[in-house]
Scaffold this motif. Structure first.
Motif, short mmCIF file in Angstrom:
data_model
loop_
_atom_site.label_atom_id
_atom_site.label_comp_id
_atom_site.label_asym_id
_atom_site.label_seq_id
_atom_site.Cartn_x
_atom_site.Cartn_y
_atom_site.Cartn_z
N THR A 246 1.05 -1.29 -0.03
CA THR A 246 -0.09 -0.35 -0.17
C THR A 246 0.88 1.27 -0.13
O THR A 246 0.58 2.37 -0.93
N LEU A 249 1.88 1.94 -3.26
CA LEU A 249 1.57 2.52 -4.39
C LEU A 249 1.08 3.55 -4.31
O LEU A 249 0.57 4.42 -5.02
N TRP A 299 -8.76 6.94 -12.32
CA TRP A 299 -7.79 5.86 -11.44
C TRP A 299 -8.06 4.89 -10.98
O TRP A 299 -7.43 3.69 -10.86
N ASN A 300 -9.17 5.13 -10.26
CA ASN A 300 -10.17 3.73 -9.41
C ASN A 300 -10.17 3.03 -10.19
O ASN A 300 -10.75 1.95 -10.16
N SER A 302 -9.38 1.65 -12.90
CA SER A 302 -8.41 0.84 -13.28
C SER A 302 -8.57 -0.82 -12.51
O SER A 302 -7.83 -2.15 -13.38
N THR A 303 -8.26 -0.62 -11.19
CA THR A 303 -8.20 -1.64 -10.40
C THR A 303 -9.15 -2.82 -11.42
O THR A 303 -9.10 -4.05 -10.50
N VAL A 308 -5.78 -9.98 -12.96
CA VAL A 308 -4.51 -10.11 -12.13
C VAL A 308 -4.48 -11.43 -12.74
O VAL A 308 -4.51 -11.77 -12.32
N PHE A 317 -0.90 -4.16 -12.94
CA PHE A 317 -0.75 -2.67 -12.42
C PHE A 317 0.00 -1.49 -13.19
O PHE A 317 -0.01 -1.04 -13.70
N TYR A 320 -0.13 -1.05 -17.33
CA TYR A 320 -1.00 -0.22 -16.73
C TYR A 320 -1.06 1.56 -16.48
O TYR A 320 -0.73 2.77 -16.96
N TYR A 321 -0.06 1.22 -15.55
CA TYR A 321 0.76 2.70 -14.59
C TYR A 321 1.39 3.28 -15.83
O TYR A 321 1.58 4.43 -16.21
#
Length: 451
Positions: A246, A249, A299-300, A302-303, A308, A317, A320-321
């Motif tokens: 966390t 990220l 942004w939110n 994308s998860t 995964v 991720f 994508y980032y």
């Protein structure tokens, strides 16, 4: 735009190159051109050392809000935000526990320090009042977070179906509720600053700076909550990697996420403020806010769409980032750098005009344009005492305000209020020059040079 030719300068010793020296008497200055619409250099510079003799032109009385009333309102606003901060600590942060709160607070200091350093660099060329900078950060850290917690649940319930599934409720909360409510409450802080006066948000870079501060404050409080929650999870499962993931990220990869979203609204309002257009306030303000919500939702969201890989959960991720978010952040960063360069060009153009009117020498204009020369001038003034350094610092600030205000005024029709503002800044500059000249002048006359 009319200009006034400056008379020849009398001889005499000068301070080091790029530093303002003793103020000299200049006379026989041409009067204003009556065909310039009442603006231009409408403060008649009969004698730069005598503010009381500056011509007033056709200035009309301007109603001004009492200084003490404004200070009281500012104090009440900041006090209310401090109370909200205390309530957030008591009801939201304190229940996490003292140890967890300290760990989360310490971890949240890392991304907010990165953000504040970037804002400091962006703002230092034409610095804003400290009180408004503090207000913007507190609004983001307390005001916008409090409003989001207060209204976020109601908004989610309003947009959710009667009995939503868990994944549906989570999606609506992250992709719809969070972008809409959070960006709206953050932008309310910008509108509050506009309510206090145009002098706070007078151009694009001002709007970006205040928006970045509000977003940085919001992210600071939000990171405390996220880091505290992940630290609890790490303790529950006995695996510290949960917390560090966390932190990686949110603290290292995305310290500018909230800043980049809200900065778009600040940019739109700043452009409208510079152009002095009510229609642009609505158009660019709503447009910037809408674009901020879209980027926040991207942004939110994308998860929910990234595949995964159980063997390497971070790989999807990161792809994508690097392919989506990094180019967006780089583009917004390039816009911020361009705005900083643009400010210097604006100051050069406007202060050169004042220089041709006789207010500044070419060396002084170069000093005001260079951060290095500004520091050098302050050090030179500091050799004559703290009061001289304060006068030099105020001279630089007033001159910067003069140049930026004039650039904005040229987009609209000059009014009695704008002319009064120019007059006040010119008188302030004159008073600072008198102070610096008096403190730096030798007490004993050098007979060798005057003989």
């Amino acid at each position: 735009m009319s200009s006034m030719s400056a008379p020849p300068r009398p001889g005499g010793p000068l301070p080091p190159r790029g530093e303002p020296g003793p103020v000299r008497e200049w006379h026989d200055v041409p009067r204003n051109d009556p065909g310039n619409g009442g603006y231009g250099y409408d403060v008649e510079r009969v004698d730069p050392r005598a503010p009381g003799r500056l011509g007033g032109g056709d200035l009309q009385p301007v109603r001004r809000r009492g200084v003490w009333l404004q200070r009281i309102l500012w104090g009440l606003s900041i006090l209310s935000l401090i109370i909200v901060s205390a309530l957030l600590y008591i009801f939201v942060i304190r229940p996490m526990g003292v140890g967890t709160s300290l760990v989360a607070f310490t971890a949240a200091l890392v991304p907010v320090t990165i953000v504040l350093l970037a804002i400091w660099w962006l703002d230092r060329y034409t610095p804003q009042p400290r009180i408004t900078l503090i207000y913007a950060f507190i609004w983001g850290a307390a005001g916008s977070v409090g409003l989001t917690l207060l209204f976020g649940g109601f908004f989610t319930a309003w947009i959710s179906p009667t009995e939503p599934e868990a994944i549906t409720a989570e999606f609506l909360g992250a992709v719809i509720q969070a972008p809409v409510v959070e960006e709206f409450t953050k932008c309310l802080g910008l509108l509050a600053l506009l309510f206090w006066g145009r002098r706070y948000i007078g151009g694009p870079i001002d709007g970006v700076v205040y928006a970045a501060l509000i977003a940085g404050g919001f992210a600071f409080t939000e990171n405390i909550l996220y880091f505290g929650r992940s630290f609890h999870q790490a303790q529950a499962v006995g695996e510290v990697a949960v917390f560090w993931q966390t932190f990686y990220l949110r603290g290292l990869l995305s310290p500018f996420a909230h800043v980049s979203f809200t900065a778009l609204c600040g940019l739109g309002l700043g452009i409208a403020a510079e152009r002095r257009s009510l229609m642009l306030y609505f158009g660019l303000g709503i447009g910037g806010l809408s674009l901020a919500m879209v980027l926040h939702a991207l942004w939110n969201g994308s998860t929910f769409f990234i595949e995964v890989d159980p063997a390497n959960p971070m790989a999807g991720f990161l792809r994508y980032y690097l392919t989506v978010q990094v180019p967006i952040f780089a583009l917004l960063g390039a816009i911020a750098i361009w705005l900083r360069v643009r400010e210097k060009r604006i100051l050069r153009r406007q202060l050169s005009e004042y220089g041709r009117a006789g207010w500044f020498s070419p060396d002084e204009v170069q000093m005001f344009l260079s951060m290095r020369k500004r520091r050098k001038a302050e050090k030179w003034a500091a050799r004559h005492g703290a009061l001289a350094r304060m006068g030099m610092r105020d001279l630089i600030r007033a001159t910067v305000e003069l140049g930026m205000d004039r650039h904005s005024i040229l987009f609209g029709k000059p009014t009695a209020k704008t002319r009064m503002r120019e007059r006040e800044l010119l008188e302030r500059i004159t008073a600072d020059r008198r102070l610096i000249g008096a403190l730096s002048a030798p007490v004993v006359r050098d007979t060798a040079t005057t003989a």
